[in-house]
Design a protein around this motif. Structure first.
Motif, PDB file in Angstrom:
ATOM      1  N   ALA A  94     -19.470 -21.066   2.070  1.00 50.26           N
ATOM      2  CA  ALA A  94     -18.623 -21.299   0.819  1.00 50.26           C
ATOM      3  C   ALA A  94     -16.986 -20.756   1.375  1.00 50.26           C
ATOM      4  O   ALA A  94     -17.526 -19.646   1.546  1.00 50.26           O
ATOM      5  CB  ALA A  94     -19.405 -21.203   0.119  1.00 50.26           C
ATOM      6  N   SER A  95     -16.147 -21.956   1.073  1.00 46.72           N
ATOM      7  CA  SER A  95     -14.713 -21.395   1.658  1.00 46.72           C
ATOM      8  C   SER A  95     -13.885 -20.703   0.064  1.00 46.72           C
ATOM      9  O   SER A  95     -14.088 -21.527  -0.863  1.00 46.72           O
ATOM     10  CB  SER A  95     -14.303 -22.673   2.045  1.00 46.72           C
ATOM     11  N   PRO A  96     -13.235 -19.933   0.114  1.00 47.40           N
ATOM     12  CA  PRO A  96     -12.419 -19.589  -1.028  1.00 47.40           C
ATOM     13  C   PRO A  96     -11.409 -20.075  -1.316  1.00 47.40           C
ATOM     14  O   PRO A  96     -10.445 -20.124  -1.831  1.00 47.40           O
ATOM     15  CB  PRO A  96     -12.674 -17.376  -0.189  1.00 47.40           C
ATOM     16  N   ASP A  97     -11.380 -21.416  -0.514  1.00 46.55           N
ATOM     17  CA  ASP A  97     -10.554 -21.915  -0.586  1.00 46.55           C
ATOM     18  C   ASP A  97     -10.042 -22.671  -2.102  1.00 46.55           C
ATOM     19  O   ASP A  97     -11.508 -22.876  -2.559  1.00 46.55           O
ATOM     20  CB  ASP A  97      -9.869 -23.517   0.042  1.00 46.55           C
ATOM     21  N   GLY A  98      -9.172 -22.634  -2.717  1.00 49.40           N
ATOM     22  CA  GLY A  98      -8.728 -23.611  -4.000  1.00 49.40           C
ATOM     23  C   GLY A  98      -8.655 -22.166  -5.308  1.00 49.40           C
ATOM     24  O   GLY A  98      -8.772 -22.466  -6.035  1.00 49.40           O
ATOM     25  N   PHE A  99      -8.923 -21.207  -4.808  1.00 53.09           N
ATOM     26  CA  PHE A  99      -8.775 -19.582  -5.431  1.00 53.09           C
ATOM     27  C   PHE A  99      -7.447 -19.338  -4.920  1.00 53.09           C
ATOM     28  O   PHE A  99      -7.264 -19.461  -3.875  1.00 53.09           O
ATOM     29  CB  PHE A  99      -9.972 -18.396  -4.658  1.00 53.09           C
ATOM     30  N   THR A 100      -6.767 -18.279  -6.097  1.00 53.91           N
ATOM     31  CA  THR A 100      -4.931 -18.208  -5.243  1.00 53.91           C
ATOM     32  C   THR A 100      -5.613 -16.937  -4.983  1.00 53.91           C
ATOM     33  O   THR A 100      -6.672 -16.599  -4.644  1.00 53.91           O
ATOM     34  CB  THR A 100      -4.521 -17.427  -6.343  1.00 53.91           C
ATOM     35  N   ALA A 101      -4.419 -16.365  -3.863  1.00 56.20           N
ATOM     36  CA  ALA A 101      -4.311 -15.398  -3.164  1.00 56.20           C
ATOM     37  C   ALA A 101      -5.158 -13.519  -3.183  1.00 56.20           C
ATOM     38  O   ALA A 101      -5.519 -12.472  -2.633  1.00 56.20           O
ATOM     39  CB  ALA A 101      -2.994 -14.927  -2.368  1.00 56.20           C
ATOM     40  N   ALA A 102      -5.181 -13.872  -4.523  1.00 56.28           N
ATOM     41  CA  ALA A 102      -5.138 -12.748  -5.811  1.00 56.28           C
ATOM     42  C   ALA A 102      -6.741 -12.612  -5.764  1.00 56.28           C
ATOM     43  O   ALA A 102      -7.472 -11.006  -5.470  1.00 56.28           O
ATOM     44  CB  ALA A 102      -5.121 -12.501  -6.843  1.00 56.28           C
ATOM     45  N   VAL A 103      -7.262 -13.798  -5.116  1.00 57.09           N
ATOM     46  CA  VAL A 103      -8.688 -14.032  -6.061  1.00 57.09           C
ATOM     47  C   VAL A 103      -9.671 -13.902  -4.760  1.00 57.09           C
ATOM     48  O   VAL A 103     -10.902 -13.700  -4.564  1.00 57.09           O
ATOM     49  CB  VAL A 103      -9.325 -14.826  -6.941  1.00 57.09           C
ATOM     50  N   ALA A 104      -8.994 -14.900  -4.185  1.00 56.09           N
ATOM     51  CA  ALA A 104      -9.713 -15.518  -2.637  1.00 56.09           C
ATOM     52  C   ALA A 104     -10.589 -14.465  -1.927  1.00 56.09           C
ATOM     53  O   ALA A 104     -11.607 -14.341  -1.040  1.00 56.09           O
ATOM     54  CB  ALA A 104      -8.992 -15.818  -1.604  1.00 56.09           C
ATOM     55  N   GLY A 105      -9.733 -13.004  -1.772  1.00 55.97           N
ATOM     56  CA  GLY A 105     -10.762 -12.018  -1.134  1.00 55.97           C
ATOM     57  C   GLY A 105     -12.087 -11.534  -1.810  1.00 55.97           C
ATOM     58  O   GLY A 105     -13.543 -11.033  -1.389  1.00 55.97           O
ATOM     59  N   ALA A 106     -12.092 -11.144  -2.616  1.00 56.58           N
ATOM     60  CA  ALA A 106     -12.878 -11.343  -3.920  1.00 56.58           C
ATOM     61  C   ALA A 106     -14.090 -12.214  -3.818  1.00 56.58           C
ATOM     62  O   ALA A 106     -15.672 -11.777  -3.902  1.00 56.58           O
ATOM     63  CB  ALA A 106     -12.630 -10.623  -5.574  1.00 56.58           C
ATOM     64  N   ALA A 107     -13.602 -13.512  -3.720  1.00 56.89           N
ATOM     65  CA  ALA A 107     -14.608 -14.294  -4.034  1.00 56.89           C
ATOM     66  C   ALA A 107     -15.018 -14.014  -2.593  1.00 56.89           C
ATOM     67  O   ALA A 107     -15.944 -15.081  -2.176  1.00 56.89           O
ATOM     68  CB  ALA A 107     -13.895 -15.854  -4.524  1.00 56.89           C
ATOM     69  N   SER A 108     -14.439 -14.004  -1.269  1.00 56.28           N
ATOM     70  CA  SER A 108     -14.749 -13.920  -0.608  1.00 56.28           C
ATOM     71  C   SER A 108     -16.310 -13.327  -0.128  1.00 56.28           C
ATOM     72  O   SER A 108     -17.716 -12.896   0.473  1.00 56.28           O
ATOM     73  CB  SER A 108     -14.201 -13.929   0.648  1.00 56.28           C
ATOM     74  N   ARG A 109     -16.246 -11.634  -0.870  1.00 54.08           N
ATOM     75  CA  ARG A 109     -16.909 -10.642  -0.578  1.00 54.08           C
ATOM     76  C   ARG A 109     -17.565 -11.466  -1.273  1.00 54.08           C
ATOM     77  O   ARG A 109     -19.276 -10.799  -1.304  1.00 54.08           O
ATOM     78  CB  ARG A 109     -16.295  -9.332  -0.971  1.00 54.08           C
ATOM     79  N   PHE A 110     -17.837 -11.384  -2.904  1.00 54.03           N
ATOM     80  CA  PHE A 110     -19.152 -11.606  -3.721  1.00 54.03           C
ATOM     81  C   PHE A 110     -20.217 -12.641  -2.738  1.00 54.03           C
ATOM     82  O   PHE A 110     -21.324 -13.281  -2.896  1.00 54.03           O
ATOM     83  CB  PHE A 110     -18.033 -12.585  -4.823  1.00 54.03           C
ATOM     84  N   ALA A 111     -19.263 -14.411  -2.013  1.00 57.89           N
ATOM     85  CA  ALA A 111     -20.491 -14.651  -1.166  1.00 57.89           C
ATOM     86  C   ALA A 111     -21.236 -14.088  -0.223  1.00 57.89           C
ATOM     87  O   ALA A 111     -22.555 -14.372   0.087  1.00 57.89           O
ATOM     88  CB  ALA A 111     -19.630 -16.345  -1.121  1.00 57.89           C
ATOM     89  N   ALA A 112     -19.974 -13.061   0.214  1.00 59.22           N
ATOM     90  CA  ALA A 112     -20.743 -13.233   1.451  1.00 59.22           C
ATOM     91  C   ALA A 112     -21.769 -12.009   1.138  1.00 59.22           C
ATOM     92  O   ALA A 112     -22.958 -11.846   1.380  1.00 59.22           O
ATOM     93  CB  ALA A 112     -20.085 -11.959   2.447  1.00 59.22           C
ATOM     94  N   ALA A 113     -21.670 -11.432  -0.164  1.00 62.47           N
ATOM     95  CA  ALA A 113     -22.582 -10.212  -0.894  1.00 62.47           C
ATOM     96  C   ALA A 113     -23.820 -11.578  -1.122  1.00 62.47           C
ATOM     97  O   ALA A 113     -25.221 -10.701  -1.421  1.00 62.47           O
ATOM     98  CB  ALA A 113     -22.590  -9.924  -2.180  1.00 62.47           C
ATOM     99  N   TRP A 114     -23.909 -12.413  -1.914  1.00 63.05           N
ATOM    100  CA  TRP A 114     -24.625 -13.192  -2.721  1.00 63.05           C
ATOM    101  C   TRP A 114     -25.810 -13.731  -0.906  1.00 63.05           C
ATOM    102  O   TRP A 114     -27.173 -14.322  -1.145  1.00 63.05           O
ATOM    103  CB  TRP A 114     -24.548 -14.664  -3.543  1.00 63.05           C
ATOM    104  N   GLU A 115     -25.293 -14.424  -0.063  1.00 63.08           N
ATOM    105  CA  GLU A 115     -26.264 -14.561   1.440  1.00 63.08           C
ATOM    106  C   GLU A 115     -26.399 -13.573   1.708  1.00 63.08           C
ATOM    107  O   GLU A 115     -27.295 -14.074   1.971  1.00 63.08           O
ATOM    108  CB  GLU A 115     -24.599 -14.799   2.216  1.00 63.08           C
TER     109      GLU A 115
END
Length: 99
Positions: free
Chosen positions: A32-53
């Protein structure tokens, strides 16, 4: 205690299927790509996805371990049954009719 190897084998295959499904989901989460999120949220979205993976991968590994354990149980029960049968046959050679 009665164990039906076919039923245990069916349960092991079901765990295998679950392991494959969850592993596939983990792969999709990981891609899952964090594309589409703002720069402020993209990092948190990536960490969230990595934790769930990681979590989904762990669950898939546990499901596979359950399947493997069930296959070991089948093998142990069958080996024990064969050994008991062999012992019973050997016992017959010691028995003789008393008159």
């Amino acid at each position: 205690m009665e164990v039906v190897p076919v039923s245990v084998g069916r349960a092991a295959r079901s765990w295998d299927e679950q392991a494959l499904d969850v592993a596939a989901a983990a792969g999709q989460i990981g891609s899952a790509s964090p594309d589409g999120f703002t720069a402020a949220v993209a990092g948190a979205a990536s960490r969230f996805a990595a934790a769930w993976e990681r979590h989904a991968t762990g669950v898939a590994e546990e499901a596979e371990a359950h399947a493997d354990t069930l296959r070991e149980v089948i093998a142990d029960y069958l080996a024990t049954d064969r050994a008991a049968g062999a012992e019973l046959l050997m016992l017959a050679s010691y028995l003789r009719e008393q008159r």
